[in-house]
Design an enzyme around this catalytic site. Structure first.
Site, PDB file in Angstrom:
ATOM      1  N   ASP A   1       7.580   5.023   2.380  1.00  0.00           N
ATOM      2  CA  ASP A   1       7.125   4.002   1.402  1.00  0.00           C
ATOM      3  C   ASP A   1       8.788   3.386   1.126  1.00  0.00           C
ATOM      4  O   ASP A   1       8.898   2.441   1.217  1.00  0.00           O
ATOM      5  CB  ASP A   1       6.299   4.414   1.078  1.00  0.00           C
TER       6      ASP A   1
ATOM      7  N   ASN B   1       1.037  -1.268  -0.250  1.00  0.00           N
ATOM      8  CA  ASN B   1      -0.320  -0.211   0.042  1.00  0.00           C
ATOM      9  C   ASN B   1       0.806   1.029  -0.267  1.00  0.00           C
ATOM     10  O   ASN B   1       2.150   1.333   0.691  1.00  0.00           O
ATOM     11  CB  ASN B   1      -0.507   0.163   1.258  1.00  0.00           C
ATOM     12  N   HIS B   2       0.410   2.220  -0.330  1.00  0.00           N
ATOM     13  CA  HIS B   2       1.018   3.792  -0.598  1.00  0.00           C
ATOM     14  C   HIS B   2       0.620   5.144   0.327  1.00  0.00           C
ATOM     15  O   HIS B   2      -0.477   5.543   0.079  1.00  0.00           O
ATOM     16  CB  HIS B   2       1.073   4.502  -2.297  1.00  0.00           C
ATOM     17  N   VAL B   3       1.515   5.241   1.177  1.00  0.00           N
ATOM     18  CA  VAL B   3       0.590   6.560   2.634  1.00  0.00           C
ATOM     19  C   VAL B   3       1.541   7.027   2.243  1.00  0.00           C
ATOM     20  O   VAL B   3       1.213   7.974   3.275  1.00  0.00           O
ATOM     21  CB  VAL B   3       0.526   5.617   3.781  1.00  0.00           C
TER      22      VAL B   3
END
Length: 723
Positions: free
Chosen positions: A41, A35-37
């Site tokens: 990352d 996932n990309h937060v």
């Protein structure tokens, strides 16, 4: 050297925690899908993955100056989404045996939930035959490097957890065109990413989850308000919860089912949390059920004490209830204020500073709350949910819907209803969104005004309630709404259309049952199909059981983390009956719940409700859906209310009865509509009865038990029946 130094620095600053099996990265073809937060990352994965991967980076980013500085230390492949050859190049990298990292969302999340999943990464996995390892990054979104300013409370160095999920594969879907295959592969990858989020959710009790939300969004953040218009922060709600818990333990014992007869108000939320943190189990009583309904609930759940409010009983014209249900120990919140001692105040003050110490030992799988079914088809049953089943449903909702702390929920559905409790209270509370609790969904003029006044962005209700709000609302009242969700009954086409025409708003239809905490499926902006109730929520397993005589769809059975612990029945008081259902072979299997609903699931997984098994009538050996009878009447008279039932018939077994608020409906009119709609004549009732209003339950659903009794009664007035 630089890699080792940076790893040491990040470990110290962010207290990096690695979870999962690192040995699974030894696959020959490997695609890693995190996932990309945040902007951290890529660096985090480069430093802490047990392998040295190749990163797929969009060319718009790879061409920037800072990427040239990173090139000697990080391998990356420029990816231009507008050029199909770029995807082929990525497939070749995987086929050479180099592990590849692709962020399927393609951008940093601005909601805290999953964003749109691009199909390119899924196509790469399917085409190359690579093993997919989903990776979850949690905590980096709170740093200044995330894109959630104003959504989460920013922290310079929060703890970051990186979780490696079990490996999986994504076979190339079968379809006629490459575009369709690619789209289907993208949907499958989206399911994988949602499953990864669900599998890494924290295991909390309700009180622990509330404290985690308080820390995440800030203890002074506005949280909840009611008709008094006094808004409480997370800290204010904590203070009230501690106060209730302190006093409640004087006249109740641990693990006791404590009845709560309270309106939608802040003190009700505080009572639920306060009881829960001291191991008391709130039993949410339906104040529209009357004395008989309360006594049935008390018997089923073994309730001895009922917490209520004198002011509420007076305003709700329920002052006779304590006399009618005299066997209960009635406790009034107003009377408790005078019992607070100095020791109580010091206890509350101490636990405001150290709130985790107030909770008695309990586990996520322990019973957390008792809800009661609507009783639309028989005696209400007590439905026991654990902390985990409630919070699992909250997380399932948050996984598919992009609710954020910027949202404001209008919660008018009663908290004794599973829909009102989970969607109206727990979901916004755990999301950081503000909640406005209103005591009645029946105030059709007032609710739209409050939606406008409070700048609400989320509204939910039954089709009946939403249709009536639309009648009285000004076109601008709902201008700020992002989500309007219909549940608990089928969304009428009239209501759907009036919201679209008058407000420019698409109603999102969902489906739930109390036993599933309650949401099972929902349409969301990312995945919508009109006339369906949406896709099943992640981590819910389903199967359809064929029902003799019903040719379309099957009986829906479910299994998942949001399923109840079991039933409490009047016939077997105090004994928990765990969920179990018979499979297609007739074998009883524990953990499965039989919804009793006949549904269809299409090739993409969208769920369409056909009707309830109990809402089919058997006429001369043929099964007829009572809901189809109602829909026929709606087409003839869309403004009126209609409900179908069945009655005993000596010649056919059963016969249809239509109750309607339109006195002009005749069988001839229904027959004409049936012929034009392709509905068989068997589904057109001969017994049509005019009523001024349909009997309704507190949830807004028709009271089918009462309707069945009415259907069996002989028609005494000729004006009540037409044929």
């Amino acid at each position: 050297m630089i890699h080792t130094l940076l790893r040491w620095v990040f470990q110290r600053l962010y207290r990096i925690r690695i979870e999962g099996d690192s040995s699974q990265f030894q696959q020959s073809k490997l695609l890693i899908t995190p996932n990309h937060v945040s902007f951290l990352d890529g660096i985090l994965l480069a430093l802490f993955l047990p392998i040295k991967p190749v990163f797929a980076v969009y060319s718009s980013i790879s061409d920037r100056w800072f990427m040239r500085w990173l090139k000697p230390y990080i391998d990356f492949v420029p990816l231009d989404p507008t050029k199909p050859l770029a995807i082929k190049g990525l497939i070749k990298v995987i086929e050479r045996g180099q592990p590849v990292v692709v962020f399927p969302e393609g951008r940093i999340s601005v909601t805290g939930s999953l964003m749109k999943i691009y199909s390119g990464a899924a196509f790469v996995a399917a085409k190359s035959g690579a093993t997919i390892i989903p990776v979850r990054i949690d905590g980096a979104e709170f740093t200044p490097f995330g894109r959630l300013a104003g959504v989460f409370k920013r922290r310079c160095f929060p703890q970051i957890t990186i979780t490696y999920l079990p490996p999986t594969t994504l076979p190339m879907p079968e379809a006629d065109s490459a575009r369709t295959r690619r789209a289907l592969a993208g949907e499958h990858l989206h399911q994988i990413m949602m499953k990864a989020r669900m599998e890494t959710r924290p295991q909390h009790t309700l009180y622990e989850a509330f404290l985690a939300a308080r820390t995440r969004y800030g203890r002074r953040s506005p949280s909840i308000a009611d008709i008094s218009f006094n808004e409480d922060s997370y800290q204010g709600l904590l203070k009230k919860s501690l106060g209730v818990s302190r006093i409640l333990q004087r006249f109740t014992r641990a693990d006791e089912h404590v009845g709560m007869l309270l309106p939608n108000a802040t003190i009700t939320a505080a009572s639920i949390l306060g009881a829960s943190l001291r191991n008391r189990i709130p039993a949410m009583l339906n104040y529209t059920a009357g004395a008989k309904g309360l006594q049935s609930a008390m018997k089923a759940a073994g309730i001895k004490t009922i917490v209520t409010s004198r002011q509420f009983l007076e305003k709700g014209k329920l002052t006779d209830l304590p006399k009618q249900v005299s066997e209960a120990n009635w406790v009034y919140l107003e009377d408790l204020k005078d019992t607070v001692t100095l020791a109580d105040k010091l206890w509350i003050l101490f636990h405001l500073l150290f709130p985790a110490r107030a909770m008695l030992p309990q586990k996520p799988d322990d019973a957390a709350i008792v809800l009661f079914t609507s009783g639309s088809e028989g005696n209400p049953k007590g439905v026991v949910h654990s902390h985990d089943s409630l919070l699992a449903n909250v997380e399932q909702i948050r996984t598919v819907a992009d609710f954020t702390p910027r949202d404001r929920f209008m919660s008018a559905l009663p908290l004794f209803h599973a829909f009102g409790l989970t969607v109206g209270l727990l979901t916004p509370l755990m999301t950081g969104a503000r909640i406005f609790l209103y005591p009645s969904p029946l105030h059709y003029r007032i609710v739209p005004e409050l939606v406008y006044d409070q700048n609400c962005t989320v509204l939910f209700g039954t089709s009946t309630f939403l249709g009536n709000y639309a009648r009285f609302a000004h076109p601008y009242d709902f201008a700020r709404l992002r989500y309007v969700v219909a549940g608990a009954e089928k969304l009428s086409e009239t209501t759907r259309q009036v919201w679209q025409d008058k407000f420019g708003i698409r109603i999102l239809e969902g489906y739930g049952v109390t036993e599933c905490a309650p949401v099972v499926a929902i349409n969301v902006p990312m995945a919508t199909k009109i006339h369906s109730v949406g896709l099943l929520l992640p981590e819910i397993e389903s199967r359809l059981i064929t029902v003799p005589g019903i040719t379309r769809g099957g009986r829906l059975q479910l299994r998942g983390p949001n399923i109840m612990k079991g039933y409490l029945r009047v016939e077997n008081p105090g004994v928990l009956e765990a969920p179990a259902a018979e499979n297609a072979e007739g074998e009883l299997q524990q953990g499965w719940y039989d919804t009793g609903d006949i549904v269809e699931l299409d090739e993409k997984g969208f769920c369409t409700i056909i009707g309830r098994v109990k809402r089919f009538a058997k006429l001369a050996g043929e099964m007829v859906s009572l809901e189809s009878v109602e829909q026929l009447a709606v087409k003839v008279s869309p403004e009126a209310q209609h409900a179908a039932s069945a009655k005993s018939d000596s010649s056919k077994g059963e016969a249809l009865v239509l109750f309607t608020t339109d006195s002009q409906i005749t069988r001839d009119v229904l027959l004409a509509q049936a012929r034009s709609s392709g509905v068989p004549e068997l589904a057109v009732p001969r017994d049509i009865r005019y009523v001024k209003a349909l009997p309704l339950l507190g949830s807004g659903k028709p009271d089918f038990v009462t309707l069945r009794h009415m259907a069996e009664e002989p028609v005494t007035n000729a004006s009540e029946q037409s044929a």
